[in-house]
Scaffold this motif. Sequence first.
Motif, mmCIF file in Angstrom:
data_model
loop_
_atom_site.group_PDB
_atom_site.id
_atom_site.type_symbol
_atom_site.label_atom_id
_atom_site.label_comp_id
_atom_site.label_asym_id
_atom_site.label_seq_id
_atom_site.Cartn_x
_atom_site.Cartn_y
_atom_site.Cartn_z
ATOM 1 N N THR A 1 -1.919 14.253 -2.469
ATOM 2 C CA THR A 1 -3.159 13.518 -2.209
ATOM 3 C C THR A 1 -4.004 14.217 -1.143
ATOM 4 O OG1 THR A 1 -2.042 12.062 -0.635
ATOM 5 C CG2 THR A 1 -2.156 11.321 -2.910
ATOM 6 N N GLY B 1 -2.399 1.508 5.340
ATOM 7 C CA GLY B 1 -1.247 1.034 4.573
ATOM 8 C C GLY B 1 -0.533 2.149 3.842
ATOM 9 N N THR B 2 -1.301 3.014 3.146
ATOM 10 C CA THR B 2 -0.635 3.994 2.294
ATOM 11 C C THR B 2 0.155 5.024 3.109
ATOM 12 O OG1 THR B 2 -2.696 5.237 2.203
ATOM 13 C CG2 THR B 2 -2.205 3.837 0.320
ATOM 14 N N ALA C 1 2.466 2.972 6.954
ATOM 15 C CA ALA C 1 2.951 1.627 6.643
ATOM 16 C C ALA C 1 3.714 1.004 7.814
ATOM 17 C CB ALA C 1 3.838 1.671 5.398
ATOM 18 N N PHE D 1 -7.816 15.164 -1.734
ATOM 19 C CA PHE D 1 -8.934 14.828 -0.845
ATOM 20 C C PHE D 1 -9.679 16.084 -0.410
ATOM 21 C CE2 PHE D 1 -7.108 10.547 -0.094
ATOM 22 C CZ PHE D 1 -8.274 9.823 -0.248
ATOM 23 N N PHE E 1 9.387 -0.460 -0.840
ATOM 24 C CA PHE E 1 9.727 0.097 -2.144
ATOM 25 C C PHE E 1 8.777 1.270 -2.372
ATOM 26 C CE2 PHE E 1 6.042 -1.022 -4.736
ATOM 27 C CZ PHE E 1 5.401 -1.932 -3.897
ATOM 28 N N PHE E 2 9.060 2.054 -3.411
ATOM 29 C CA PHE E 2 8.111 3.106 -3.789
ATOM 30 C C PHE E 2 8.191 3.272 -5.299
ATOM 31 C CE2 PHE E 2 6.482 7.309 -4.654
ATOM 32 C CZ PHE E 2 5.373 7.355 -3.839
ATOM 33 N N TYR F 1 1.460 3.904 -3.575
ATOM 34 C CA TYR F 1 0.727 5.009 -2.944
ATOM 35 C C TYR F 1 -0.164 5.776 -3.919
ATOM 36 C CZ TYR F 1 -0.070 9.173 -0.101
ATOM 37 O OH TYR F 1 -0.658 10.193 0.595
ATOM 38 N N LEU F 2 0.452 6.297 -4.979
ATOM 39 C CA LEU F 2 -0.322 7.176 -5.874
ATOM 40 C C LEU F 2 -1.461 6.446 -6.583
ATOM 41 C CD1 LEU F 2 2.506 9.434 -7.300
ATOM 42 C CD2 LEU F 2 0.654 10.102 -5.776
ATOM 43 N N LEU G 1 -3.078 3.846 -5.695
ATOM 44 C CA LEU G 1 -4.130 3.452 -4.751
ATOM 45 C C LEU G 1 -5.002 4.633 -4.370
ATOM 46 C CD1 LEU G 1 -2.429 0.867 -2.398
ATOM 47 C CD2 LEU G 1 -4.372 0.521 -3.914
ATOM 48 N N ILE G 2 -4.362 5.789 -4.152
ATOM 49 C CA ILE G 2 -5.161 6.963 -3.784
ATOM 50 C C ILE G 2 -6.047 7.370 -4.965
ATOM 51 C CG2 ILE G 2 -5.092 9.378 -3.058
ATOM 52 C CD1 ILE G 2 -4.014 7.871 -0.786
ATOM 53 N N GLU H 1 8.610 5.940 2.903
ATOM 54 C CA GLU H 1 8.940 6.019 1.481
ATOM 55 C C GLU H 1 8.086 7.054 0.745
ATOM 56 O OE1 GLU H 1 11.235 3.821 0.076
ATOM 57 O OE2 GLU H 1 11.600 2.733 1.942
ATOM 58 N N VAL H 2 6.973 7.470 1.365
ATOM 59 C CA VAL H 2 6.090 8.437 0.708
ATOM 60 C C VAL H 2 6.552 9.837 1.086
ATOM 61 C CG1 VAL H 2 3.730 9.279 0.500
ATOM 62 C CG2 VAL H 2 4.148 6.835 0.756
ATOM 63 N N PHE I 1 0.829 -1.202 0.000
ATOM 64 C CA PHE I 1 0.000 0.000 0.000
ATOM 65 C C PHE I 1 0.865 1.253 0.000
ATOM 66 C CE2 PHE I 1 -4.652 -0.886 0.906
ATOM 67 C CZ PHE I 1 -4.599 -2.141 0.353
ATOM 68 N N GLN I 2 2.011 1.185 0.694
ATOM 69 C CA GLN I 2 2.917 2.335 0.648
ATOM 70 C C GLN I 2 3.564 2.447 -0.728
ATOM 71 O OE1 GLN I 2 6.349 4.077 3.429
ATOM 72 N NE2 GLN I 2 6.712 1.985 2.833
ATOM 73 N N PHE J 1 -7.675 2.109 3.595
ATOM 74 C CA PHE J 1 -6.493 2.145 2.727
ATOM 75 C C PHE J 1 -5.344 2.926 3.374
ATOM 76 C CE2 PHE J 1 -7.474 1.041 -1.921
ATOM 77 C CZ PHE J 1 -8.477 0.161 -1.587
ATOM 78 N N SER K 1 4.513 6.309 6.708
ATOM 79 C CA SER K 1 5.130 5.701 5.533
ATOM 80 C C SER K 1 6.364 6.492 5.137
ATOM 81 C CB SER K 1 4.141 5.692 4.365
ATOM 82 O OG SER K 1 3.092 4.812 4.636
#
Lengths: 347, 456
Positions: free
Chosen positions: B409, B77-78, B81, B413, A152-153, A86-87, A89-90, B400-401, A82-83, B74, B398
């Motif tokens: 995002t 996870g997003t 993480a 939203f 990973f990303f 990311y993009l 999924l959003i 990595e984000v 999910f990470q 969601f 997270s």
Amino acid sequence: MKEAHTETLWFCLVAIMFAGYAVFDGFDLGAGIVHLFVARTEAERRSVLASVGPVWDGNEVWLVAGGGILFFAFPVVYASGFQGFYLPLIIVLWLLILRGIAIEFRNKVSSLVWYPLWDVVFAGASALLAIFFGAAIGNVVRGVPLDRSGFFFLPLWANLRLMPTAGILDWFTIIVALGSLAALTVHGALWVAMKTAGAVAARAHKAAEVAWWAALVITALLVIIVPLVQPHLGHRFRDAPWGFVFPLAAATGMFGMKLLSSAGRATGAFLASCLYIVGMLTSAAFGLYPYLLPSSTDPAAGLAVYNSAAATYGLTVGLYWFIPGMALVAVYFVFVYRLSAEEKIPH
Amino acid sequence: MDALTVHRLHFAFTAVFHYLFPQLTMGLALLLVILKTQALRTGKECYNHAARFWGRIFGINFAMGVVTGIPMEFQFGTNWALFSRASGGVIGQTLAMEGVFSFFLESSFLGAFLFGERRLGPRLHWLSAFLVFLGAWLSGFFIIATNAWMQHPVGYQLLPDGRFALASFWALLLNQWAWWQYMHTMTASVVTASVVMAALGAFYLLTRQHLEYGRMFVAMGVTAGLIASCILIFPTGDVQGRNIAYDQPATLAAMEGLFTNERGAPLMLVGQPNMSEKKLDNPIYLPRLLSFLTYRRWKAEVKGLDAFPEDRWPDNIPLLYFAYHIMAGLGTIFVAVLALAAYMLWRGRLYDTPLLLWALMLLAPFPYIATTAGWLTAEVGRQPWVVYGLMRTAVGSSVEVSAGNAMFTLIGFAGMYSLLAVLFLFLLYLEVQRGPEAAAEEHGAANGSGSALAAD
């Protein structure tokens, strides 16, 4: 690899949840994709919407429940995937929002600008979701650049080449995405053909015929290229040939829907389409096992049933509520679908 | 803005917006069961019309709740993480159970309730309303059990790789923190639905339309709302406050604005936390009441913030302090207004007392403010922990984000939810304008044409 029976069982259950999602929400996504073409008048549009209106929300619960089961059984995969995605999924979330709103709110206001707006949103969001879900499957099959950290990303796209330099969309995942679009178009068109009567059913029948050829070509293409992109899949089928029952089921469904549809057996054709979708997804799951998310850069870093599951106690306890829980779900679904299946929808 | 801050804002914004909808549907599900029961018991068709009318409002809210709810799952996870990886083995259990046991139930029978009345007949239609209620309230329980584990972790063990594993399924489900938080939250959602129902009834009475339904909504909303708002304060709010005192003492000190240890600590009614001087400005308080409420002794010692190292203080004490005081203050006002209305109702004079009807009508937004403040109290109060005492929020997001991706995002939203809010209010306005009698006429028309499905 150590023995991991409970983990393997949950691997199968996760696959079943997502296959359930693809079959159930798949037909209302497909109905969304085709409704602009097969339903022209306001009454016709309403008849297509009425065929999915009472059930689409329950169908989408398969996605939410499938995500929950993945979180519960394989938290490491859930967190990493999910990470990493990311993009997309959003963006999937935004599309799900738009689509749900379009279905629920379209008929609330009677206006010549209100209806077409939501009809286009419904169609566009449905088509894009089919594409995104296909691309997601493509990414999982191809693998992602996982390293030993387990994370990973990926950007949305880079240069459309395969790993390690590409993004979510490369030439392979785009082919899978188009395959998903074609398959769900057929699936939804067959659903509409089964649930409606008259001109809508005839047009839906025709749409299914056309999209079927696209699905056939892309499926055949995938049979050739998937083992090249993901060699693990080829090894799996060679080591355990009984697994060929899954692609065989997909092939039966593929040709079954053509034959039954041509013979005018709408319900049979729709069920064959269900078999095709389940066959394709279970083939992919079987071919990937023991991996849930293979690594494209370091095979040992792939997330598999033995290094990404929750502890055994939790997984065992889960079986005690999951099995009766899903038996209840089956009862609800039979009840709801019988309730809405008593008659063809008039318009 | 750093990535962690954006991730926190991301979850806070989407969660606050989401919860505006389920709080109404959870409470309204109970009121719908009551309306359908009344219809069966008395045989009066007006209760069925009322149930159909509120069913439509339920449907709009439910759709908003569903589409804004999926992002919540969601985002574990997003955006979180590392937290998900560590605690999925425990809270994955309750989240997955919510999907299997409540969402399927609720969505299946809501379809039956909204579309199948004619085919189901009165008893099965009552049953589908009841199953929607059951699904909604089970869903609430599993989510609260998840949150309660983050507030007060039980039934887990720490694995060598830093993840948590479930050690006792029953400890997780019977977490006493969960049960009190659950009852507090559910009674709050009954207050929201009751106040909204009473407010709409008052609006109909004040504008002299749909008088029969206006009286029904006011009577039912005031009665249910008074009962629920009393339970909200005692016992659920009282026990929940003492749970915080025992299990999250630094949080209690921050909520109450208590900077130093005190014997016979006062209950602060008004005042502004002054963080640089570590005191409360302009205080108005009731002496010794906090000690009594917390420990049932007037002279008991209540620990102030100075009893704890600063790195264990909630990281936004003024926000926590105001959130808690807004929630508690509004809760008290609800009891006062609803008790007065219930008294007048009992004396048979409520419908002819415009001032009180105005008060009921204007009360509508405040339960939403109170519940939002309540959740802020719970979530800001848990800081700096994502799992209290075990995992800090700062190491749960997270990594990595990047901040840029998360900001993209979040803005997405924010934009989409702003449009949704406008759309929602517009559709709600249309339903209120159409009123309960339109629902009755349409039902008759649907019966005549023989297609309840296509009527939507």
